[in-house]
Design an enzyme around this catalytic site. Structure first.
Site, PDB file in Angstrom:
ATOM      1  N   LYS A   1       0.832  -1.220   0.000  1.00 42.27           N
ATOM      2  CA  LYS A   1       0.000   0.000   0.000  1.00 42.27           C
ATOM      3  C   LYS A   1       0.864   1.266   0.000  1.00 42.27           C
ATOM      4  CE  LYS A   1      -2.264  -1.023   3.815  1.00 42.27           C
ATOM      5  NZ  LYS A   1      -1.805  -2.386   4.189  1.00 42.27           N
TER       6      LYS A   1
ATOM      7  N   ARG B   1      -9.207   1.032   9.319  1.00 40.67           N
ATOM      8  CA  ARG B   1      -8.773  -0.327   9.599  1.00 40.67           C
ATOM      9  C   ARG B   1      -9.787  -1.088  10.431  1.00 40.67           C
ATOM     10  NH1 ARG B   1      -2.960   0.550   9.214  1.00 40.67           N
ATOM     11  NH2 ARG B   1      -1.861  -1.417   9.212  1.00 40.67           N
TER      12      ARG B   1
ATOM     13  N   ARG C   1      12.268  -6.944   4.449  1.00 42.45           N
ATOM     14  CA  ARG C   1      12.124  -5.509   4.185  1.00 42.45           C
ATOM     15  C   ARG C   1      13.088  -4.688   5.047  1.00 42.45           C
ATOM     16  NH1 ARG C   1       6.274  -2.527   4.581  1.00 42.45           N
ATOM     17  NH2 ARG C   1       6.388  -2.924   6.803  1.00 42.45           N
TER      18      ARG C   1
ATOM     19  N   ARG D   1      11.842  -2.344  10.653  1.00 49.96           N
ATOM     20  CA  ARG D   1      10.741  -1.987  11.547  1.00 49.96           C
ATOM     21  C   ARG D   1      10.591  -3.028  12.642  1.00 49.96           C
ATOM     22  NH1 ARG D   1       5.505  -0.366   8.078  1.00 49.96           N
ATOM     23  NH2 ARG D   1       4.513  -1.566   9.732  1.00 49.96           N
TER      24      ARG D   1
ATOM     25  N   ARG E   1       0.029  -9.366  12.966  1.00 48.23           N
ATOM     26  CA  ARG E   1      -0.589  -8.276  12.195  1.00 48.23           C
ATOM     27  C   ARG E   1      -1.542  -8.834  11.139  1.00 48.23           C
ATOM     28  NH1 ARG E   1       4.731  -5.748  10.365  1.00 48.23           N
ATOM     29  NH2 ARG E   1       3.485  -4.559   8.897  1.00 48.23           N
TER      30      ARG E   1
END
Ligand code: ADP
Length: 191
Positions: A13, A88, A127, A135, A146
């Site tokens: 996204k 969300r 990532r 992160r 998540r």
């Protein structure tokens, strides 16, 4: 034009919102980035949400709705905005519609980027930010949490948009460029 990008964590996204921002001069509003900035700066809000965000849970609807209300009033949103990471939950989706209605504004399109859950875990595990940092919530175990939170709390908002004929689906398992082209086509901006 105001757009919502939906999809599980790791769907791309943020990357797709950046591409749309550059091409169409829309403001990219990432609630995840907003919260991470607050955390990095150690603001009262940042301190309040840090442990929640790092464990992969959701910040309260009340806090998120207030953030979006003020962010969408900023000058850069005048040409339109792309919401990435909001709404969300069902109550965020409803609050967003009420807020926009009060302002005489609407969401023009809701795009769902569809991806395969297992590939997401691998994607996020590798990532890295441009400076090589990672992160805290990209640890495989937290990514799985998540994805579960997405299934429990965010997936239920899909019928809200689908029943109103507002949801457009895009295959997120293609190259960045191909996903971008699919989104542009779904928005009817490819003519
Ligand atoms: P992802 O890469 O999982 O899509 P984001 O970068 O959008 O994640 O958000 C990271 C974290 O910030 C979320 O896991 C959650 O803790 C918090 N967060 C972001 N947006 C929201 C929201 N709309 N409601 C509640 N929590 C949020």
């Amino acid at each position: 034009m105001n757009i919502i990008l939906l999809g599980p964590p790791g769907a791309g996204k943020g990357t797709q919102a950046d591409l749309l921002e550059q091409e169409f001069k829309l403001a990219h509003i990432s609630t995840g980035d907003m919260l991470r900035n607050e955390m990095a700066e150690g603001t009262p809000l940042g301190l309040k949400v840090k442990s929640i965000v790092e464990s992969g849970q959701f910040v309260s609807d009340e806090v998120m709705i207030d953030l979006i209300k003020s962010r969408t009033l900023k000058a850069d949103c005048a040409q339109g905005f792309i919401l990435d990471g909001f709404p969300r939950t069902e109550s965020q989706a409803e609050a967003l519609d009420v807020m926009l209605q009060e302002r005489g504004v609407k969401i023009d399109a809701v795009i769902l980027i569809e991806v395969d859950a297992e590939q997401i875990v691998a994607r996020l595990a590798s990532r890295r930010a441009p400076d090589g940092s990672r992160r805290a919530d990209d640890e495989p175990e937290t990514v799985r949490r998540r994805i579960q939170v997405y299934k429990d709390q965010t997936a239920p908002i899909l019928p809200y948009y689908e029943n109103a004929g507002r949801l457009r689906r895009v295959d997120g398992m293609q190259s960045l460029e191909a996903v971008h082209a699919s989104i542009v086509a779904a928005l009817g901006l490819d003519k």
